[in-house]
Design a protein around this motif. Structure first.
Motif, short mmCIF file in Angstrom:
data_model
loop_
_atom_site.label_atom_id
_atom_site.label_comp_id
_atom_site.label_asym_id
_atom_site.label_seq_id
_atom_site.Cartn_x
_atom_site.Cartn_y
_atom_site.Cartn_z
N UNK A 161 0.86 -1.19 0.00
CA UNK A 161 0.00 0.00 0.00
C UNK A 161 0.89 1.23 0.00
N UNK A 162 0.92 1.94 -1.12
CA UNK A 162 1.69 3.17 -1.24
C UNK A 162 0.77 4.36 -0.98
N UNK A 163 1.24 5.29 -0.17
CA UNK A 163 0.45 6.49 0.14
C UNK A 163 1.37 7.70 0.20
N UNK A 164 1.00 8.74 -0.54
CA UNK A 164 1.72 10.00 -0.51
C UNK A 164 0.72 11.13 -0.34
N UNK A 165 1.03 12.08 0.52
CA UNK A 165 0.20 13.27 0.71
C UNK A 165 1.06 14.50 0.49
N UNK A 166 0.59 15.39 -0.40
CA UNK A 166 1.33 16.61 -0.71
C UNK A 166 0.46 17.81 -0.40
N UNK A 167 1.04 18.90 0.12
CA UNK A 167 0.27 20.11 0.42
C UNK A 167 -0.34 20.71 -0.84
N UNK A 168 -1.32 21.53 -0.65
CA UNK A 168 -2.00 22.20 -1.75
C UNK A 168 -0.99 22.98 -2.59
N UNK A 169 -1.08 22.84 -3.89
CA UNK A 169 -0.21 23.57 -4.79
C UNK A 169 1.02 22.83 -5.24
N UNK A 170 1.38 21.75 -4.57
CA UNK A 170 2.55 20.98 -4.98
C UNK A 170 2.16 19.95 -6.04
N UNK A 171 3.10 19.57 -6.91
CA UNK A 171 2.79 18.62 -7.99
C UNK A 171 2.57 17.20 -7.45
N UNK A 172 1.95 16.34 -8.26
CA UNK A 172 1.77 14.94 -7.84
C UNK A 172 3.11 14.26 -7.61
N UNK A 173 3.15 13.29 -6.69
CA UNK A 173 4.41 12.63 -6.34
C UNK A 173 4.74 11.48 -7.29
N UNK A 174 4.94 11.82 -8.57
CA UNK A 174 5.14 10.79 -9.58
C UNK A 174 6.35 9.92 -9.34
N UNK A 175 7.44 10.50 -8.85
CA UNK A 175 8.66 9.71 -8.63
C UNK A 175 8.43 8.61 -7.61
N UNK A 176 7.59 8.87 -6.64
CA UNK A 176 7.25 7.86 -5.63
C UNK A 176 6.24 6.86 -6.19
N UNK A 177 5.15 7.34 -6.77
CA UNK A 177 4.07 6.48 -7.23
C UNK A 177 4.52 5.43 -8.23
N UNK A 178 5.39 5.82 -9.14
CA UNK A 178 5.77 4.95 -10.24
C UNK A 178 7.03 4.13 -9.97
N UNK A 179 7.58 4.22 -8.78
CA UNK A 179 8.89 3.63 -8.52
C UNK A 179 8.84 2.25 -7.89
N UNK A 180 7.67 1.76 -7.51
CA UNK A 180 7.60 0.46 -6.84
C UNK A 180 8.12 -0.64 -7.75
N UNK A 181 9.00 -1.48 -7.21
CA UNK A 181 9.51 -2.64 -7.92
C UNK A 181 9.40 -3.86 -7.01
N UNK A 182 9.07 -5.00 -7.61
CA UNK A 182 8.96 -6.25 -6.86
C UNK A 182 10.25 -7.06 -7.07
N UNK A 183 10.72 -7.69 -5.99
CA UNK A 183 11.97 -8.43 -6.02
C UNK A 183 11.73 -9.91 -5.74
N UNK A 184 12.62 -10.76 -6.26
CA UNK A 184 12.54 -12.17 -5.94
C UNK A 184 13.44 -12.49 -4.74
N UNK A 185 13.58 -13.77 -4.42
CA UNK A 185 14.33 -14.17 -3.24
C UNK A 185 15.81 -13.81 -3.34
N UNK A 186 16.31 -13.63 -4.56
CA UNK A 186 17.70 -13.29 -4.77
C UNK A 186 17.93 -11.80 -4.93
#
Length: 222
Positions: A161-186
């Motif tokens: 569950x990714x959650x970002x909150x930005x104050x009024x007037x700031x741009x969307x947190x695209x760098x955070x939202x789009x950065x999730x990566x899934x990893x394997x056991x290695x």
């Protein structure tokens, strides 16, 4: 006290990107994910209530920006869901042997409902995917004018569950939202293609280890 193996990789942003500050690629091999944060997060253990009211272990990773923006990733561990359901005190034959599976599969919708019931104006509410792992995204304008951006994904019996909150007037947190990566056991990045029948198929081949060559840090939860 549980220890986490973390790898932090500095990412420098250019003017016009999210707040144009230095960020970290944060990697947690114990929970099989990586994500971008503005600063190394505080990790806290917590409990998460499932759709059917059972309690599962979770961890929340929280980081703060420099302009009142905040970011978190909550990872809920459903890997023992079958055993937890088998041991529930109110279990009956009518519950069904696969009841645990429905509890896990409904976790994305349940988490999305949790965001909606907080209040505020929901301005985006739709299906989403990251590298073909299906999930859901929401955008909510809060009463103070700030905006909350949520992304929810289920992968290998873990709910992210990714959650970002930005104050009024700031741009969307695209760098955070789009950065999730899934990893394997290695510690390798997991990627998928979509099959004709709608199932996801892991892309074969060798991929770079995420954060290869970076310093490994042992860190404990609070």
């Amino acid at each position: 006290m549980r220890l986490h193996t973390l790898i932090a990789v500095t990412t420098v942003l250019f003017s016009g990107s999210s707040f144009a500050q230095g960020w970290l690629e944060y990697i947690d091999q114990s929970s099989f994910f990586s994500v971008n944060f503005p600063a190394e997060p505080v990790v806290r253990e917590m409990s998460h209530e499932s759709t059917q009211g059972l309690i599962f272990p979770a961890e929340v990773y929280r980081s703060e920006g420099i302009r009142g923006d905040s970011y978190s990733v909550t990872v809920v561990d459903y890997t023992d869901a079958e055993a937890v359901h088998r041991e529930r005190p109110d279990a009956t034959e009518a519950s069904g042997i696969n009841n645990w599976l429905w509890d896990v599969r409904s976790s994305v919708a349940h988490a999305a409902w949790g965001f909606r019931k907080r209040g505020g104006e929901v301005t985006y509410d739709a299906w989403s995917d990251i590298e073909r792992v299906e999930g859901h995204q929401l955008q909510i304008t809060n009463s103070d004018g700030s905006r909350t951006f949520a992304g929810i994904y289920l992968h290998e019996s873990r709910l992210y569950i990714l959650e970002a909150t930005v104050p009024m007037g700031l741009p969307p947190p695209g760098l955070f939202q789009q950065s999730l990566r899934f990893l394997d056991e290695d510690g390798r990045r997991v990627r998928y293609n979509l099959a004709p029948n709608g199932n996801i198929i892991r892309i074969p081949g060798s991929y770079e280890y995420v954060g290869s060559g970076a310093e490994i840090v042992e860190r404990s939860t609070e």
